[in-house]
Design an enzyme around this catalytic site. Structure first.
Site, PDB file in Angstrom:
ATOM      1  N   ARG A 172     -11.113  12.774 -31.509  1.00 41.21           N
ATOM      2  CA  ARG A 172     -11.440  13.448 -30.398  1.00 41.21           C
ATOM      3  C   ARG A 172     -11.889  15.042 -30.694  1.00 41.21           C
ATOM      4  NH1 ARG A 172      -7.754  15.552 -27.237  1.00 41.21           N
ATOM      5  NH2 ARG A 172      -6.555  13.677 -27.122  1.00 41.21           N
ATOM      6  N   TYR A 219     -32.758  16.221 -12.734  1.00 42.17           N
ATOM      7  CA  TYR A 219     -32.494  14.923 -13.124  1.00 42.17           C
ATOM      8  C   TYR A 219     -31.629  14.278 -11.895  1.00 42.17           C
ATOM      9  CZ  TYR A 219     -30.647  10.700 -15.199  1.00 42.17           C
ATOM     10  OH  TYR A 219     -30.355   9.631 -15.624  1.00 42.17           O
ATOM     11  N   ASP A 227     -32.217  21.820 -19.661  1.00 37.32           N
ATOM     12  CA  ASP A 227     -32.330  20.478 -20.074  1.00 37.32           C
ATOM     13  C   ASP A 227     -33.637  20.210 -20.779  1.00 37.32           C
ATOM     14  OD1 ASP A 227     -32.811  17.699 -20.141  1.00 37.32           O
ATOM     15  OD2 ASP A 227     -31.861  17.301 -18.062  1.00 37.32           O
ATOM     16  N   LYS A 237     -32.932   9.482 -24.878  1.00 36.87           N
ATOM     17  CA  LYS A 237     -34.324   9.430 -24.858  1.00 36.87           C
ATOM     18  C   LYS A 237     -34.943   9.687 -26.163  1.00 36.87           C
ATOM     19  CE  LYS A 237     -32.743   8.886 -20.699  1.00 36.87           C
ATOM     20  NZ  LYS A 237     -32.748  10.058 -19.603  1.00 36.87           N
TER      21      LYS A 237
HETATM   22  C1  LIG Z   1     -31.911  10.558 -18.763  1.00 38.09           C
HETATM   23  C2  LIG Z   1     -31.576  11.878 -18.580  1.00 38.09           C
HETATM   24  C3  LIG Z   1     -30.630  12.733 -18.487  1.00 38.09           C
HETATM   25  C4  LIG Z   1     -29.168  12.020 -18.226  1.00 38.09           C
HETATM   26  O1  LIG Z   1     -29.025  11.530 -19.630  1.00 38.09           O
HETATM   27  P1  LIG Z   1     -27.692  10.008 -19.869  1.00 38.09           P
HETATM   28  O2  LIG Z   1     -28.032   9.941 -21.350  1.00 38.09           O
HETATM   29  O3  LIG Z   1     -28.526   8.931 -19.167  1.00 38.09           O
HETATM   30  O4  LIG Z   1     -26.610  10.337 -19.406  1.00 38.09           O
HETATM   31  C5  LIG Z   1     -30.531  14.032 -17.996  1.00 38.09           C
HETATM   32  N1  LIG Z   1     -31.510  14.576 -18.090  1.00 38.09           N
HETATM   33  C6  LIG Z   1     -32.803  13.982 -18.193  1.00 38.09           C
HETATM   34  C7  LIG Z   1     -34.043  14.812 -18.143  1.00 38.09           C
HETATM   35  C8  LIG Z   1     -32.905  12.719 -18.427  1.00 38.09           C
HETATM   36  O5  LIG Z   1     -34.107  12.076 -18.418  1.00 38.09           O
END
Ligand SMILES: *Cc1c(COP(=O)(O)O)cnc(C)c1O
Length: 390
Positions: free
Chosen positions: A51, A103, A175, A200
């Site tokens: 961890r 998001y 982000d 992504k």
């Molecule tokens: C998918 C997404 C998230 C969340 O990520 P997870 O891996 O699904 O927890 C946050 N910000 C953006 C812009 C996203 O497309």
């Protein structure tokens, strides 16, 4: 080592954290070990418990830190785990200013969970600097950006927000999921923490759920590491390996996808079945100039509004190539319907107010042949055309 991004993608991890002298393997081992042998009572190795640190995860963390030009990076079990961990640097009584086009999961975390810990928020239109300035209070600690935002690809002026934050003694988080460090380097523009849903583009193959956070300074890095170890939402060694492998082809995949996205955006822009296209690579996008002053490409995600003379259900049914699904950033093109997917929980009038109409679709362009994609969209438009009453 070279400072070229595509070379770093392949070699940063190898050089940084991994030195397989015994076998010469070019891929890092997946260290499936929760604990580590300690030789003496007072002799500690680099790892003690997974961890707190795992050699495979560490390679990934050092790689993302290098790619984002940060002090240190941390890998989490999802994008949301990374994002919520960054917010846990705050204390009760603090306030955050957040883009209203954030998001959905981040919206839920801030509006439904942070409030339980007495951390308040104001959602603002981040394309409007005066509105951000007005929202800042004496207890504001973080300004949270997402650019391009989802699903209408609104652009925030990163430098201006950073300037405002510094003048008011707040941190900035960003982000960077849509651009990735290939196209946008927020830490170089003064941002304090960069966040990723690595689910992504970074992983790129729809095979792993993962999050990454990169801190600009040693002080913030130490705090993030404390939160990661304390909350415990770490990325597993297996998933760290999958992500390391996916990231190696980021430049190759995203370059192709972004070129195709621009072609598709131009095609849609001219098509009579389309009322409006949202893509920051089109010169008439309201954020075009700002975006291109801080990012190198329009990216691989675009949205479009079907005209009223197209049957939206028929359009989805007739499409043959894109996967109809939530998520984005993969080798396969993914078509999403925000009104019934990412924004389903939002009341219809609020959706409409934000431009998220039932006829709006988001397309994350994959690496298929672009002519095939355009042909597929075109045949689907033709077959789902409604004859309008006279
Ligand atoms: C998918 C997404 C998230 C969340 O990520 P997870 O891996 O699904 O927890 C946050 N910000 C953006 C812009 C996203 O497309």
């Amino acid at each position: 080592m070279s400072n070229q991004f595509d070379t770093k993608l392949i070699h940063a991890g190898l050089q940084q954290g991994f030195n397989e002298k015994v076998t010469g393997a070019v891929n890092p081992p997946i260290y499936l070990s929760s604990t580590y042998h300690q030789k003496e009572i007072n002799e500690f190795g680099p790892f003690d418990y997974s961890r707190s640190g795992n050699p495979t995860r560490e390679i990934l963390e050092k790689t993302i830190a290098q790619l984002e030009n940060g002090y240190a990076g941390y890998a989490f079990s999802s994008g949301m785990a990374a994002i919520s961990s960054a917010f846990l640097l705050l204390e009760a009584g603090d306030h955050v200013v957040v883009t209203k086009d954030v998001y959905g999961g981040t919206y839920r975390f801030i509006s439904q969970l942070l409030t339980s810990f007495s951390i308040s928020h104001t959602f603002v239109d981040m394309t409007n600097i005066a509105e951000i300035e007005k929202a800042i209070q004496s207890n504001t600690k973080v300004i949270y950006m997402e650019t391009p935002a989802n699903p209408l690809l609104q652009i925030t002026d990163i430098k201006k927000v950073v300037e405002l934050a510094k003048a008011n003694d707040c941190y900035t988080y960003l982000d960077n999921t849509f651009m990735t460090p290939l196209y946008q380097n927020p830490l170089d523009l003064g941002v304090d923490i960069v966040l990723h849903s690595a689910t992504k583009f970074l992983s790129g193959h729809s095979d792993v759920v993962a999050g990454l956070a990169v801190a600009k300074t040693d002080e913030l890095a130490a705090k993030l590491k404390f939160i990661q170890n304390t909350i415990g939402s770490i990325l597993s060694a297996q998933d760290s390996y999958t992500l390391i492998q996916g990231m190696k082809t980021l430049e190759t995949r995203l370059t192709k996808s972004s070129q195709s996205a621009l072609e598709i955006a131009k095609f849609l822009d001219e098509h009579h079945a389309i009322e409006k296209v949202y893509y920051p690579g089109l010169t008439d996008h309201p954020g075009f100039n700002v975006h291109h002053s801080q990012a190198k490409s329009g990216g691989a995600v675009l949205s479009f509004l079907l005209s009223e003379n197209v049957d939206i259900e028929g359009f989805v049914r007739k499409l043959e190539i894109p996967v109809f699904a939530v998520s984005l950033g993969a080798v396969e093109s993914i078509l999403s319907h925000p009104a019934t997917m990412s924004h389903a929980a939002m009341p219809p009038h609020e959706r409409k107010e934000r431009g998220i109409e039932d006829r709006l679709f988001r397309l994350s362009v994959g690496i298929e042949n672009v002519d095939d994609l355009i042909k597929d969209l075109n045949q689907s438009f033709q077959q789902s055309k409604l004859s309008l009453p006279l």
